[in-house]
Design a protein around this motif. Sequence first.
Motif, PDB file in Angstrom:
ATOM      1  N   TYR A 126       0.808  -1.222   0.000  1.00 25.13           N
ATOM      2  CA  TYR A 126       0.000   0.000   0.000  1.00 25.13           C
ATOM      3  C   TYR A 126       0.841   1.271   0.000  1.00 25.13           C
ATOM      4  O   TYR A 126       0.364   2.323  -0.437  1.00 25.13           O
ATOM      5  N   VAL A 165      -5.671   1.116  10.217  1.00 24.87           N
ATOM      6  CA  VAL A 165      -6.528   0.630   9.132  1.00 24.87           C
ATOM      7  C   VAL A 165      -5.915  -0.589   8.455  1.00 24.87           C
ATOM      8  O   VAL A 165      -6.585  -1.612   8.242  1.00 24.87           O
ATOM      9  N   LEU A 166      -4.633  -0.515   8.124  1.00 20.42           N
ATOM     10  CA  LEU A 166      -4.009  -1.629   7.422  1.00 20.42           C
ATOM     11  C   LEU A 166      -3.961  -2.885   8.298  1.00 20.42           C
ATOM     12  O   LEU A 166      -4.293  -3.989   7.846  1.00 20.42           O
ATOM     13  N   PHE A 169      -7.528  -4.460   8.673  1.00 14.80           N
ATOM     14  CA  PHE A 169      -8.049  -5.190   7.517  1.00 14.80           C
ATOM     15  C   PHE A 169      -7.262  -6.468   7.234  1.00 14.80           C
ATOM     16  O   PHE A 169      -7.720  -7.292   6.446  1.00 14.80           O
ATOM     17  N   ALA A 315     -15.802  -6.173   0.593  1.00 12.44           N
ATOM     18  CA  ALA A 315     -14.935  -5.011   0.789  1.00 12.44           C
ATOM     19  C   ALA A 315     -13.687  -5.331   1.606  1.00 12.44           C
ATOM     20  O   ALA A 315     -12.560  -4.997   1.194  1.00 12.44           O
ATOM     21  N   PRO A 316     -13.790  -5.973   2.793  1.00 13.72           N
ATOM     22  CA  PRO A 316     -12.554  -6.280   3.532  1.00 13.72           C
ATOM     23  C   PRO A 316     -11.650  -7.269   2.813  1.00 13.72           C
ATOM     24  O   PRO A 316     -10.428  -7.215   2.980  1.00 13.72           O
ATOM     25  N   ILE A 318     -11.239  -7.425  -0.484  1.00 13.69           N
ATOM     26  CA  ILE A 318     -10.547  -6.663  -1.529  1.00 13.69           C
ATOM     27  C   ILE A 318      -9.432  -5.809  -0.927  1.00 13.69           C
ATOM     28  O   ILE A 318      -8.313  -5.747  -1.444  1.00 13.69           O
ATOM     29  N   ILE A 319      -9.733  -5.135   0.198  1.00 15.37           N
ATOM     30  CA  ILE A 319      -8.740  -4.259   0.815  1.00 15.37           C
ATOM     31  C   ILE A 319      -7.614  -5.063   1.458  1.00 15.37           C
ATOM     32  O   ILE A 319      -6.433  -4.710   1.334  1.00 15.37           O
ATOM     33  N   GLY A 320      -7.957  -6.157   2.153  1.00 14.00           N
ATOM     34  CA  GLY A 320      -6.957  -6.901   2.900  1.00 14.00           C
ATOM     35  C   GLY A 320      -6.175  -7.917   2.099  1.00 14.00           C
ATOM     36  O   GLY A 320      -5.081  -8.318   2.515  1.00 14.00           O
ATOM     37  N   ALA A 323      -6.305  -6.419  -3.377  1.00 12.28           N
ATOM     38  CA  ALA A 323      -5.509  -5.283  -3.854  1.00 12.28           C
ATOM     39  C   ALA A 323      -4.007  -5.515  -3.659  1.00 12.28           C
ATOM     40  O   ALA A 323      -3.222  -5.327  -4.603  1.00 12.28           O
TER      41      ALA A 323
END
Length: 569
Positions: A126, A165-166, A169, A315-316, A318-320, A323
Amino acid sequence: MPASARGASAASPVRRQRAFFTTEAGTGWLVAAVLIAAGVLAPVATLLWFASQGSFEHWQHLLEHVLPQAFVNTTLLLAGVAVLVTALGVGAAWLITAYRFPGRTMLSWALLLPLAVPTYIVAFAYLDILHPIGPVQSFIRELLGYSSPREFRLPDLRSLPGAVVLLGFVLYPYVYLSTRIMFATQAASLLEAARILGESGRGVFLRVALPMARPAIAVGVSLALLEALNDIGASEFLGVQTLTVSVYTTWVTRNDLAGAAQIALAMLAMVALLVMFERRGRTRQRYASNLRARPVQPRQLRGWRGAGAAALGWAPVIIGFVAPAVYLCSETFKHLAVAGSVSDQLLASAYNTLKVALLATFFTLLCGLIAAWAARSVRNSGRPTLARACARIATTGYAVPGTVLAIGLLTPLIAFDGLVSTLWSRLSGAEPQLWLMGSVGALVCGYVIRFLAISVGGMESGLARIPPSLEQAARLLGETPAGTLRRVHLPLLRPAIGAAGLLVFVDAMKELPATLLLRPAGFETLATWLYAEASRGTYEEGAVAALAIVLAGLLPVVLLARTQLKPAY
């Protein structure tokens, strides 16, 4: 001869067999288990000794300039991660349990995928994805009509909120897994009774399902926070000075071992608080029901409600996971297209990683088997409490952060090297030398202590499924205790050994803090190679190393999905 005498005479060989099995044979296993427990406790005792060697000026300097900010940052980080993993994990578990929508079956195991990505790899990915000139911010500026990062840029990821946040997730699956199992085993009759009494769907969740799942939530949150406390790569990449980072910099950069040990004591205090929180969460509330545990029937969501639930659930993931994984694949293909192959140094790091992970897995499984078998073999000898205590002590290493463990291992390893070197010199006349310190052996010792909880837990679970009558029958047929273990129990323990070995192997591949401090000079693993690449700001070959770690991490996730999240409907 009277019948009673004949019976006693006939039974005496059986009693002698059992007595041998539970005393003489069990004593050897018990002694080995005590030695293993002592080896796990040695780093903590050494840490206390190191900290006591520091002068008052050390303590005063730490209390004035290091500990306050590091303690505040660590506390805020853990508090933020606790809130986020609870919200994400509990919300995802209830969504999967209570509702049926498109893609629900796939999502139920996909929510575990962030476990395959270590926290430092997510931060590594990220930092490049959200860089001011990275793909995300460049795309946003193009949409808004800006041409330069000076005109528009998102808030800097290198901050405490960014770390929260990182980490949240990535670590929420710990809460999701424990809570999902709890929700799935709750009696549907209780929830239906609440609905009949007029409770809304939100009320059923808040007043019935959630209170009953609190022990499971406490377990998941505690595991997530222990992982967050052990993290060093993500915190350092994101510029957050936590206690873990302070231990590393104090020892390596400032060459102050006593100061590092004193900071490590503060970390151990936080670990103790987390363990107390987990036990309190499991014991304060107990629930019993004589209702049949009929699974909850999920409610069908259609149309925009079903699409919204699916989007919320993915959503979690995809983010965790998605991506960072896509980024790592893209950067790996770019590097291979330009360079044609990976460097020899990276290949050497991959070989070192496999070698150390395999050695650590073998010895961790061996020590776990000894500790678990000792607790079983002496259960009738009058000493089961000591054996069980040794097994429990052997599992405490997982709660000790890697940086703390590395400091505590110094003196035991040096003492072992001194003893072995002295004996070897007297026997062979050779010059004294180091055997573990400065070698792969020190790294393997650290890994064994760190991950022994996985092995002991797996062995105990496997042995609990084997009835004692099998080993008693083998002993009556003349089999020795070692032969009974080898010919009866080990074949039956293969699934448990395989699962525990897989988890230990992957955790050893991912371990960063202990590896940084215990590795030999010039020795690189994939984790330390990635750490060095990110520290230098070069992301090309770091992405290749990170992708290899992520692919290895997918193995235990698949195992968990197959064994723990089978549909109950």
